[in-house]
Design a protein around this motif. Structure first.
Motif, mmCIF file in Angstrom:
data_model
loop_
_atom_site.group_PDB
_atom_site.id
_atom_site.type_symbol
_atom_site.label_atom_id
_atom_site.label_comp_id
_atom_site.label_asym_id
_atom_site.label_seq_id
_atom_site.Cartn_x
_atom_site.Cartn_y
_atom_site.Cartn_z
ATOM 1 N N UNK A 282 0.841 -1.208 0.000
ATOM 2 C CA UNK A 282 0.000 0.000 0.000
ATOM 3 C C UNK A 282 0.883 1.268 0.000
ATOM 4 N N UNK A 283 1.891 1.269 0.883
ATOM 5 C CA UNK A 283 2.744 2.469 1.006
ATOM 6 C C UNK A 283 3.516 2.716 -0.289
ATOM 7 N N UNK A 284 4.058 1.641 -0.875
ATOM 8 C CA UNK A 284 4.822 1.806 -2.117
ATOM 9 C C UNK A 284 3.907 2.211 -3.267
ATOM 10 N N UNK A 285 2.707 1.620 -3.283
ATOM 11 C CA UNK A 285 1.751 1.971 -4.337
ATOM 12 C C UNK A 285 1.381 3.443 -4.257
ATOM 13 N N UNK A 286 1.471 3.990 -3.053
ATOM 14 C CA UNK A 286 1.165 5.405 -2.882
ATOM 15 C C UNK A 286 2.195 6.277 -3.618
ATOM 16 N N UNK A 287 3.453 5.809 -3.678
ATOM 17 C CA UNK A 287 4.489 6.555 -4.414
ATOM 18 C C UNK A 287 4.173 6.516 -5.920
ATOM 19 N N UNK A 288 3.845 5.306 -6.417
ATOM 20 C CA UNK A 288 3.485 5.189 -7.839
ATOM 21 C C UNK A 288 2.235 6.006 -8.141
ATOM 22 N N UNK A 289 1.278 5.926 -7.207
ATOM 23 C CA UNK A 289 0.011 6.639 -7.397
ATOM 24 C C UNK A 289 0.236 8.136 -7.541
ATOM 25 N N UNK A 290 1.140 8.674 -6.726
ATOM 26 C CA UNK A 290 1.437 10.108 -6.781
ATOM 27 C C UNK A 290 2.017 10.470 -8.151
ATOM 28 N N UNK A 291 2.953 9.632 -8.615
ATOM 29 C CA UNK A 291 3.559 9.882 -9.927
ATOM 30 C C UNK A 291 2.491 9.804 -11.033
#
Lengths: 427, 175
Positions: A282-291
């Motif tokens: 979830x936390x890592x997906x949040x980085x991709x999601x922001x990009x």
């Protein structure tokens, strides 16, 4: 964009853990945007991805499920199911399905269902003359009822990141979950007649049914407490999950007296570990999601769908096909987190209710839990029972087909899913 | 005949031992945090429904406890190789290539957590000048979870990588 996609698929292909694949992909994307200046934002995105109160329901539901399972609740629920439907032809297979529905009200994870029944029901079915792959296939087919009928960790994630009522999603998941059980039981009835599958016991008397219900009453009360609290508007999903933990503790230690402190420690550790694995994704997906948001990728994907057709049914079909194909290769949590902000608004824009869209996406991803090559339930069943994934898959495909049929029915017939949420005032 | 361990095997066993001990400690710390988390949310329920007290910290404390628990548990998951990936290609490789691939994957994982550790320190320092919305506490402690968890994860990746490259049998080497 090409480099980011290349990094994603390359890392995924070589076997890098999904959470790390997403994190590195996000970093590559951010690097392309603005170099080191933007990179410093990654830890903030990583943290913010988890900083949501509703997420708390997830570890609590996992913990409550662990405690209830350890308390011997699985056997009691199987016993009740066997009394109710075991007398039918293919009785144990029917019991497996019905027990999955009961179990779904306690735990929100398909793999928990697959592990519990893989250990108990599959050997019992094999003993009665069922082939091991068929017993595993029935268990896998039933296991996806777990995260469809509330409480469901996937619904908690979806509701939290999309701002959709978790209570509404919980209410909307009940009919699809029951429908899956019903169609799978219909399929088992056909196989039962064709292959002469064994019955498991006699037709029960009212007294026997009452005795079986009384023995599993403590387990059956838990979903009533949880769902009653949430849907009655009395508690938030997090509070309901915390109450479920308290209830499970009381049941395990005072009613069934089967919990020790060492058990509890191990369950707390296991819950932390499972949460750690999911939260890294979830936390890592949040980085991709922001990009992705920065690059306006969700809008680009939505536009590409709308360019093909503006017919809602065509768009829904394309989305379901996309989810089912991606689900073949990707982790369900990662897919949900990355694609929900893309597909959810698109579905709403073509006239779908947010709750309906959520349940449809979640059900499509749930089905991918039992599709080879990376279906988590298949892996669990294979490791627990020793059956090969290829053999289970061969017996599984009829169940897969009927469940996909249910998915399309749910997708096209909104009233079916929205009946309960509307009745309870969530839609 | 007395079997003596080779030097790299001794290092491997030491790494395995250290990884297990670190994981043991982390897991128990996570269990304690999880107990605090449950108690905190129960307290929140009590003050909301039963005994109306002016305790505003429960929701924020719960969120931050949850984040600390989950992030610390990542390193314990690394020790057990719980963080799974798609292994279709990996499992088709012959043992020497598999070992090489595992080393490459561990390096990638290490890089990611080293990055989070490095930038996470800066992030935690930023937290000293920010206060939480409800309780008003400094965000240093919650933000510190990122570099601490990432640092622990780095150590675990190093240890399990040494363990699996030296003493784990080829067929059991998996990311």
């Amino acid at each position: 964009m090409t480099i980011v996609l290349l990094a994603f698929f390359l890392l995924l292909l070589v076997g890098t853990p999904i959470g790390i694949v997403l994190g590195i992909t996000g970093l590559v994307g951010i690097m392309q945007l603005g170099g080191e200046k933007f990179l410093a934002m990654a830890p903030a995105r990583f943290f913010a991805g988890l900083d949501l109160f509703p997420f708390l329901a997830m570890p609590f539901f996992i913990l409550a499920g662990e405690i209830m399972n350890k308390s011997g609740i699985t056997n009691r629920l199987v016993g009740l199911s066997n009394v109710l439907v075991g007398w039918l032809r293919g009785g144990m297979a029917h019991s497996n399905m019905v027990a999955s529905v009961f179990f779904a009200g306690i735990t929100g994870a398909a793999t928990a269902d697959a592990a519990a029944f893989g250990n108990t029901l599959v050997p019992a079915m094999v003993k009665q003359g069922y082939s091991k792959p068929f017993a595993c296939a029935v268990t896998a087919a039933g296991s996806i009822i777990g995260p469809t009928i509330p409480p469901s960790t996937l619904m908690v994630i979806y509701g939290s990141i999309m701002g959709v009522s978790i209570a509404g999603l919980f209410a909307a998941g009940i009919i699809p979950g029951l429908l899956i059980c019903f169609v799978c039981m219909a399929l088992i009835a056909i196989f039962g007649k064709k292959w002469g599958l064994p019955k498991s016991g006699h037709k029960p008397s009212i007294r026997e049914i009452i005795v079986a219900i009384r023995e599993s009453l403590v387990a059956l009360v838990m979903p009533i407490i949880v769902l009653g609290g949430i849907m009655g508007g009395l508690t938030t999903p997090t509070e309901a999950a915390a109450i479920a933990v308290l209830y499970a503790l009381v049941v395990g230690s005072l009613v069934y007296r089967s919990l020790t402190l060492e058990d509890l420690l191990q369950m707390l550790i296991r819950t932390s570990l499972i949460t750690g694995v999911i939260f890294l994704i979830i936390a890592s997906a949040s980085i991709v999601g922001w990009w992705m948001t920065f690059e306006q990728i969700p809008q680009a994907i939505a536009n590409s769908f709308l360019e093909v057709s503006d017919n809602p049914y065509v768009i829904i079909t394309m989305i379901l096909a996309l989810l089912l194909v991606i689900g073949l290769f990707m982790d369900i949590n990662a897919t949900l987190i990355i694609l929900s902000p893309v597909l959810g608004p698109l579905l709403v824009s073509i006239g779908m209710e947010p709750v309906h869209a959520g349940v449809m996406i979640i059900l499509a991803l749930n089905i991918s839990l039992m599709t080879p090559p990376v279906g988590a339930c298949l892996f669990v069943l294979s490791s627990v029972t020793g059956a090969k994934i290829e053999e289970i898959s061969k017996s599984l495909w009829p169940f897969l087909l009927v469940e996909i049929a249910v998915l399309f029915l749910i997708a096209y017939w909104a009233d079916l899913t929205l009946f309960l949420p509307r009745l309870l005032g969530f839609s | 005949m007395k079997y003596s361990l080779k030097k790299h095997e001794i290092i491997g066993h030491k790494a395995a031992n250290m990884s297990a001990k670190l994981s043991w400690l982390t897991e128990r710390f996570c269990a304690i945090l999880m107990v605090l988390l449950v108690l905190d949310v129960w307290l929140g329920i009590v003050v909301r429904y039963i005994v109306p007290l002016d305790l505003t910290f429960t929701e924020e404390a719960a969120r931050y406890l949850m984040i600390w628990t989950a992030l610390l548990a990542i390193s314990a998951g690394i020790s057990r190789r719980d963080h799974i990936g798609v292994l279709l290609l990996f499992e088709k490789l012959s043992p020497p290539y598999r070992s090489f691939m595992l080393l490459a994957i561990d390096s990638i994982v290490f890089f990611f957590f080293a990055f989070l550790f490095y930038y996470g320190i800066e992030f935690a320092v930023v937290g000293t000048s920010r206060n939480s919305m409800i309780f008003g506490m400094s965000k240093f402690l919650p933000f510190l979870s990122v570099p601490v968890a990432a640092g622990l994860a780095c150590i675990q990746v190093l240890l399990v990588s040494i363990r699996d490259q030296t003493i784990t049998a080829h067929e059991f080497r998996k990311p």
